[in-house]
Design a protein around this motif. Structure first.
Motif, PDB file in Angstrom:
ATOM      1  N   ASN A 112       0.805  -1.219   0.000  1.00 30.64           N
ATOM      2  CA  ASN A 112       0.000   0.000   0.000  1.00 30.64           C
ATOM      3  C   ASN A 112       0.842   1.275   0.000  1.00 30.64           C
ATOM      4  O   ASN A 112       0.332   2.343  -0.328  1.00 30.64           O
ATOM      5  CB  ASN A 112      -0.924  -0.007   1.235  1.00 30.64           C
ATOM      6  N   LEU A 113       2.116   1.198   0.345  1.00 29.37           N
ATOM      7  CA  LEU A 113       2.943   2.395   0.497  1.00 29.37           C
ATOM      8  C   LEU A 113       3.085   3.240  -0.781  1.00 29.37           C
ATOM      9  O   LEU A 113       3.208   4.469  -0.685  1.00 29.37           O
ATOM     10  CB  LEU A 113       4.324   2.013   1.029  1.00 29.37           C
ATOM     11  N   PRO A 114       3.095   2.660  -1.995  1.00 25.01           N
ATOM     12  CA  PRO A 114       3.152   3.524  -3.187  1.00 25.01           C
ATOM     13  C   PRO A 114       1.960   4.477  -3.330  1.00 25.01           C
ATOM     14  O   PRO A 114       2.077   5.497  -4.022  1.00 25.01           O
ATOM     15  CB  PRO A 114       3.176   2.511  -4.339  1.00 25.01           C
ATOM     16  N   VAL A 115       0.849   4.175  -2.676  1.00 30.53           N
ATOM     17  CA  VAL A 115      -0.334   5.054  -2.796  1.00 30.53           C
ATOM     18  C   VAL A 115      -0.078   6.411  -2.127  1.00 30.53           C
ATOM     19  O   VAL A 115      -0.264   7.456  -2.772  1.00 30.53           O
ATOM     20  CB  VAL A 115      -1.589   4.366  -2.235  1.00 30.53           C
ATOM     21  N   PRO A 116       0.333   6.459  -0.844  1.00 31.01           N
ATOM     22  CA  PRO A 116       0.663   7.788  -0.294  1.00 31.01           C
ATOM     23  C   PRO A 116       1.804   8.471  -1.040  1.00 31.01           C
ATOM     24  O   PRO A 116       1.842   9.705  -1.115  1.00 31.01           O
ATOM     25  CB  PRO A 116       1.045   7.495   1.163  1.00 31.01           C
TER      26      PRO A 116
END
Length: 477
Positions: free
Chosen positions: A207-211
């Protein structure tokens, strides 16, 4: 048709980075939506709770999703506030995934999921509002594509056979057939860590690429502290809060401004009824989506089907994959057919599939077929209803806020209701509840079409009256 394609493509090229970023935040939303159903037995094992107790985790998530949906409107005052909220919420979701395996009590898990639900609600409201503001009457096409990022999680398959066998043995004892998982207490002691724990940690990293994408958009829009002296921030925020019709959009998205009596004076009764009916339809249809995704696994492993855990775990993934495929298909259909026709097709399809699932409730094969078709049919209801209601109201009402909040409320309430009914009446009641709800939603949609016609007639009459009043003034001058 070709001219329409060119216009849509030009719109997308103008706003491609904003659009891709708003689509990507639904990746975080989809992860949180999809993982609870397939991992419900693993989480029961981890928290040593009953099915009725673990159902409150669903309620906690959906309750705060509702809170977050209402709060999301407060963050749309400027583009800076909106993107800052999206950045913090997507980071919160990664944090939640990281600590879920450490929650060994159902209360602690409920608090964690409440935090995730609040973040999901803010994401849902802000991302939908920004897409509607960017594309206005063409927003239905771009809202459909958000489902591409509602990815199904395969966390159910992350549990090994030994993990689930240990769980089932804990429920019913070694060598005992498991008939009703809700009636057996767990007897495991100590800290329980199954292999599904690693799946949560992996999802936190995925999920980290989203922020990061949200941060990149803030940099592109010159909204980071190093650009505070640039005049572009004011320009961008002014443009983003002004619609093509000259409306500043202050009534859009903020639930408190929506309820301002000064803005509601002089509105016909049909104006309020349209908001209520649109919200009620999404209350039910999103509730069906949440309930089906949350409990189809539990239904499949219960009598009379008694599927294996790996086979049943595929149902949730198939359901979300079908929703994704359905919205992709409806992107093309939305070019050719009006929103009322698409909504009629979708809602009738949902009713037919639910009835067939009730009739063939002993068939494992048809459960897979029905799950796939249900996802295809129900996939387009939310974006089509949102775009249709906004179009009826000429983008001057509070449809986005009301509809997103109603959808969140439906997911919360219907999941809780269905969970309680399954606990008391058995798994067959799961299909019965969804079928009754789908009939009610279709009846409300027919009423919406009737009220829409009345509203259009009232709007036409009022416009003609204004023209008649202005005509003598023009002649006199």
């Amino acid at each position: 048709m070709k001219l329409l394609d060119e216009r849509i493509w030009l719109l997308f090229k103008r706003h491609w980075q904003q659009t891709l970023t708003y689509w990507s935040v639904f990746f975080s939303f989809g992860l949180c939506i999809a993982f609870l159903g397939p991992t419900i037995l693993d989480l029961r094992c981890q928290t040593q709770s009953t099915l009725q107790q673990i159902t409150w985790v669903f309620f906690s998530q959906q309750l705060f999703l509702l809170v977050g949906s209402s709060m999301g409107g407060l963050c749309k005052k400027t583009l800076l506030f909106s993107l800052s909220a999206l950045l913090s919420c997507t980071l919160v979701i990664s944090f939640v995934f990281a600590i879920i395996p450490l929650c060994h009590h159902v209360v602690l898990l409920s608090i964690t999921m409440a935090l995730a639900g609040k973040a999901m609600g803010v994401i849902d409201t802000i991302a939908n509002l920004q897409l509607v503001k960017l594309y206005q009457k063409d927003s239905a096409i771009f809202l459909q594509r958000t489902a591409v990022f509602w990815v199904p999680t395969g966390t159910a398959n992350a549990s090994s056979s030994s993990d689930l066998q240990h769980l089932r043995s804990s429920l019913a004892g070694h060598g005992t057939a498991l008939h009703n998982i809700s009636q057996y207490p767990l007897h495991t002691e100590g800290v329980v860590i199954t292999r599904v724990s690693y799946a949560f940690w992996i999802m936190a990293l995925i999920n980290l690429p989203v922020p990061a994408a949200v941060l990149a958009l803030m940099y592109h829009e010159r909204l980071l502290p190093c650009f505070t002296n640039s005049p572009r921030l004011l320009d961008r925020d002014t443009l983003s809060s002004t619609s093509p019709t000259g409306d500043s959009g202050q009534g859009h998205g903020n639930v408190f401004v929506c309820c301002n009596p000064a803005k509601l004076q002089g509105r016909p009764a049909s104006f309020f009824i349209l908001h209520a009916l649109g919200g009620a339809i999404l209350f039910i249809t999103d509730g069906i989506i949440g309930s089906y995704a949350g409990f189809v696994y539990t239904y499949a492993v219960s009598p009379p089907l008694l599927m294996g855990h790996k086979t049943a775990g595929c149902l949730d993934s198939i359901f979300w994959a079908s929703i994704t495929a359905g919205r992709l298909a409806f992107i093309y259909l939305s070019y050719r057919y009006t929103a009322p026709r698409l909504l009629t097709l979708s809602l009738v399809g949902v009713i037919l599939v639910q009835c067939l699932l009730l009739i063939f409730y002993t068939s494992r094969v048809f459960l897979f077929i029905g799950t796939c078709v249900l996802g295809l049919c129900i996939s387009s209801v939310f974006p089509s209803m949102l775009a249709f209601t906004e179009d009826i109201l000429d983008y001057k009402g509070c449809a986005t806020t009301v509809l997103v909040t109603s959808a969140s409320t439906g997911e919360m309430m219907l999941q809780l209701l269905v969970g309680l009914v399954i606990h008391s009446q058995g798994s067959y009641a799961f299909l019965l509840c969804c079928t009754i709800a789908s009939f009610i939603s279709f009846c409300l949609f027919l009423l919406l079409l009737y009220v829409q016609r009345i509203h259009r007639n009232c709007h036409t009459d009022s416009s003609e009256n204004m023209d008649m009043k202005e005509k003598p003034k023009t002649e006199g001058s």
